[in-house]
Scaffold this active site. Structure first.
Site, PDB file in Angstrom:
ATOM      1  N   ARG A 176       0.824  -1.214   0.000  1.00  0.00           N
ATOM      2  CA  ARG A 176       0.000   0.000   0.000  1.00  0.00           C
ATOM      3  C   ARG A 176       0.850   1.252   0.000  1.00  0.00           C
ATOM      4  NH1 ARG A 176      -4.163  -0.564   4.845  1.00  0.00           N
ATOM      5  NH2 ARG A 176      -2.277  -1.358   5.843  1.00  0.00           N
ATOM      6  N   ARG A 177       2.021   1.190   0.623  1.00  0.00           N
ATOM      7  CA  ARG A 177       2.898   2.368   0.743  1.00  0.00           C
ATOM      8  C   ARG A 177       4.241   2.068   0.073  1.00  0.00           C
ATOM      9  NH1 ARG A 177      -0.082   2.130   5.482  1.00  0.00           N
ATOM     10  NH2 ARG A 177       1.392   0.696   6.465  1.00  0.00           N
ATOM     11  N   LYS A 219      -6.836 -16.191   7.894  1.00  0.00           N
ATOM     12  CA  LYS A 219      -7.817 -16.990   8.633  1.00  0.00           C
ATOM     13  C   LYS A 219      -9.236 -16.471   8.483  1.00  0.00           C
ATOM     14  CE  LYS A 219      -6.335 -14.407  12.712  1.00  0.00           C
ATOM     15  NZ  LYS A 219      -5.132 -13.859  12.056  1.00  0.00           N
ATOM     16  N   VAL A 243      -3.558 -20.740  10.973  1.00  0.00           N
ATOM     17  CA  VAL A 243      -3.914 -21.208  12.318  1.00  0.00           C
ATOM     18  C   VAL A 243      -2.645 -21.524  13.095  1.00  0.00           C
ATOM     19  CG1 VAL A 243      -5.166 -22.914  13.688  1.00  0.00           C
ATOM     20  CG2 VAL A 243      -6.078 -22.201  11.469  1.00  0.00           C
ATOM     21  N   ILE A 287       3.186 -23.475  14.287  1.00  0.00           N
ATOM     22  CA  ILE A 287       2.882 -24.848  14.699  1.00  0.00           C
ATOM     23  C   ILE A 287       2.342 -25.648  13.509  1.00  0.00           C
ATOM     24  CG2 ILE A 287       1.583 -26.299  16.291  1.00  0.00           C
ATOM     25  CD1 ILE A 287       1.271 -23.831  18.089  1.00  0.00           C
ATOM     26  N   ASP A 320     -10.826 -13.798  16.506  1.00  0.00           N
ATOM     27  CA  ASP A 320      -9.657 -14.443  15.908  1.00  0.00           C
ATOM     28  C   ASP A 320      -9.696 -15.953  16.150  1.00  0.00           C
ATOM     29  OD1 ASP A 320      -6.632 -14.176  14.953  1.00  0.00           O
ATOM     30  OD2 ASP A 320      -6.631 -15.415  16.757  1.00  0.00           O
ATOM     31  N   LYS A 359     -10.254 -19.438  13.487  1.00  0.00           N
ATOM     32  CA  LYS A 359      -9.365 -20.602  13.489  1.00  0.00           C
ATOM     33  C   LYS A 359     -10.137 -21.871  13.829  1.00  0.00           C
ATOM     34  CE  LYS A 359      -5.488 -17.634  14.781  1.00  0.00           C
ATOM     35  NZ  LYS A 359      -4.605 -17.172  15.876  1.00  0.00           N
TER      36      LYS A 359
END
Length: 430
Positions: free
Chosen positions: A48-49, A107, A134, A138, A203, A207
């Protein structure tokens, strides 16, 4: 033998995660090429910048026209790390249409429109990989959809948001209140200036939808996930938890019904026994506990966010997708053959911890016990403390449906002797 023509990769987004992806692609170029069987070339970076200095990225690669970048037609892989619904959704489907496979960390988009994205990938014969969506670094998505593909997963129980785990861990270990712990998380960079997505469970719910869909071979959307935040958790709740030999975590819980005919997905704070492996997950770390028929109990643990950890997951997907491109094949797509219904929260069965403010006089306990009995909710233990005409009553139930518990609480609030329902907490992991 290694192919000399490089595989071309475009990067959408160059923030905390994107910049780490670009850095690793550059600093580990030789190793990545050896693992893939061909060199990978960063062919363009959409931002964007454009005037911001981006170390290690040639200025001529930077563009603000993400649409033109994904329409080039010579790209092998597009890595999307801009987040949000639009323009990410349109950019991903455009990339498929113009010959590129996609690696995403998005996500929110996958939880909302995962089925449509998988369909677009299949239509054009391309890959859609999203390990980074997610639990950061991990390895979780691939074990669920590949390593456990021959097993029957019954439950996925996890801490999938580092910000909330840091806050709850501080409250537990130091006795801090919610706001004090949040302020520390913000100061250390674990919490955003607006922490709503984390502390209200949005959030984690996204997930949970992704995990449930993969684990149960069923389409689970974000709207199917029951969500409760953790802003009402108090020091008193932690004190009660400690008396039960528990702590409190914000959990994402995806379960198959006992009869196997439906699934549920939910996110909420819950008490969990100190002997459970998830109880020892500290700070901003994530962990996911998987229960399946053949493998039994498995736990995946590690850093769940951050630039380098998330980039690690992105690069793992990039290697897999590039290998597929070389062999002219694709990896596993969506598996939703089971098409199990997603049951409402009212059908979830678990234990409950209810704290009541009551009048300190004879007969109160009997009245409360009658309300529970009339609605079929069996009481396990009761603890009562009283002083100066006021008392607290803590009730821990046996397993009951969420609907039955809701009806019980509504009836308790109507009793003249009940001043208020101070806290309701589910008890999980037993």
């Amino acid at each position: 033998m290694m192919r000399t023509r490089p595989l071309k990769v475009a990067l959408l987004g160059c923030g905390v995660v994107g910049s780490e992806v670009a850095r690793i692609m550059t600093t580990q170029a030789a190793d990545l090429a050896a693992r893939i069987g061909a060199p990978v070339e960063l062919a363009g970076v959409a931002v964007r910048r454009p005037d911001r200095v981006r170390e290690g990225i040639a200025p001529e690669l930077v563009t603000t026209d993400a649409t033109a970048l994904v329409k080039r037609g010579d790209l092998d892989v597009v890595v999307e790390v801009i987040g949000g619904i639009e323009p990410a959704r349109t950019l991903i489907t455009t990339a498929f249409a113009h010959g590129a496979s996609v690696v995403s960390a998005n996500k929110a988009l996958l939880a909302q429109d995962g089925a449509a994205l998988h369909a677009a990938a299949e239509e054009h014969g391309k890959d859609l990989y999203y390990e980074a969506a997610v639990a950061g670094a991990i390895p979780l998505i691939r074990p669920l959809r590949e390593s456990l593909a021959g097993d029957k997963v019954n439950r996925v129980l996890g801490i999938v948001n580092g910000t909330t785990n840091f806050i709850l861990d501080k409250m537990d270990s130091t006795g801090a209140g919610y706001q004090e712990a949040l302020d520390e998380a913000t100061a250390l960079g674990y919490a955003e200036a607006d922490p709503t997505a984390d502390v209200e469970g949005f959030d984690a719910a996204a997930k949970a939808a992704i995990l449930a869909g993969i684990a149960f071979h069923t389409r689970v959307r974000l709207d199917d996930v029951h969500r409760e935040g953790m802003t009402e958790v108090t020091a008193a709740d932690f004190a009660s938890a400690r008396e039960m030999g528990c702590t409190i975590k914000l959990l994402a819980i995806c379960e198959r019904a006992a009869d196997g005919g439906s699934v549920t997905a939910r996110v909420h704070p819950a008490m969990i026994p100190l002997i459970h492996p998830l109880a020892s997950v500290r700070g901003a770390y994530n962990a996911v506990f998987v229960e399946s028929d053949a493998a039994g109990q498995l736990m995946f643990y590690g850093p769940g966010a951050g630039g380098a950890p998330t980039a690690s997951a992105v690069l793992g997907d990039l290697v897999a997708v590039c290998r597929n491109r070389l062999s002219q094949t694709t990896g596993p797509g969506e598996s939703a053959y089971a098409a199990l219904p997603v049951s409402p929260m009212g059908e979830v069965v678990t234990r409950y911890h209810i704290s009541l403010d009551v009048a300190d006089k004879p007969g109160v306990l009997a009245q409360v016990a009658t309300v529970f009995a009339e609605r079929g909710v069996s009481i396990d233990t009761v603890r009562q403390q009283g002083k100066d005409g006021e008392a607290s009553l803590v009730v821990v139930t046996h397993r009951a449906s969420d609907a039955a518990l809701d009806g019980t609480v509504d009836a308790l609030r109507k009793l003249d002797t009940v001043r208020g329902v101070a806290s309701i907490m589910r008890v999980e992991g037993e």
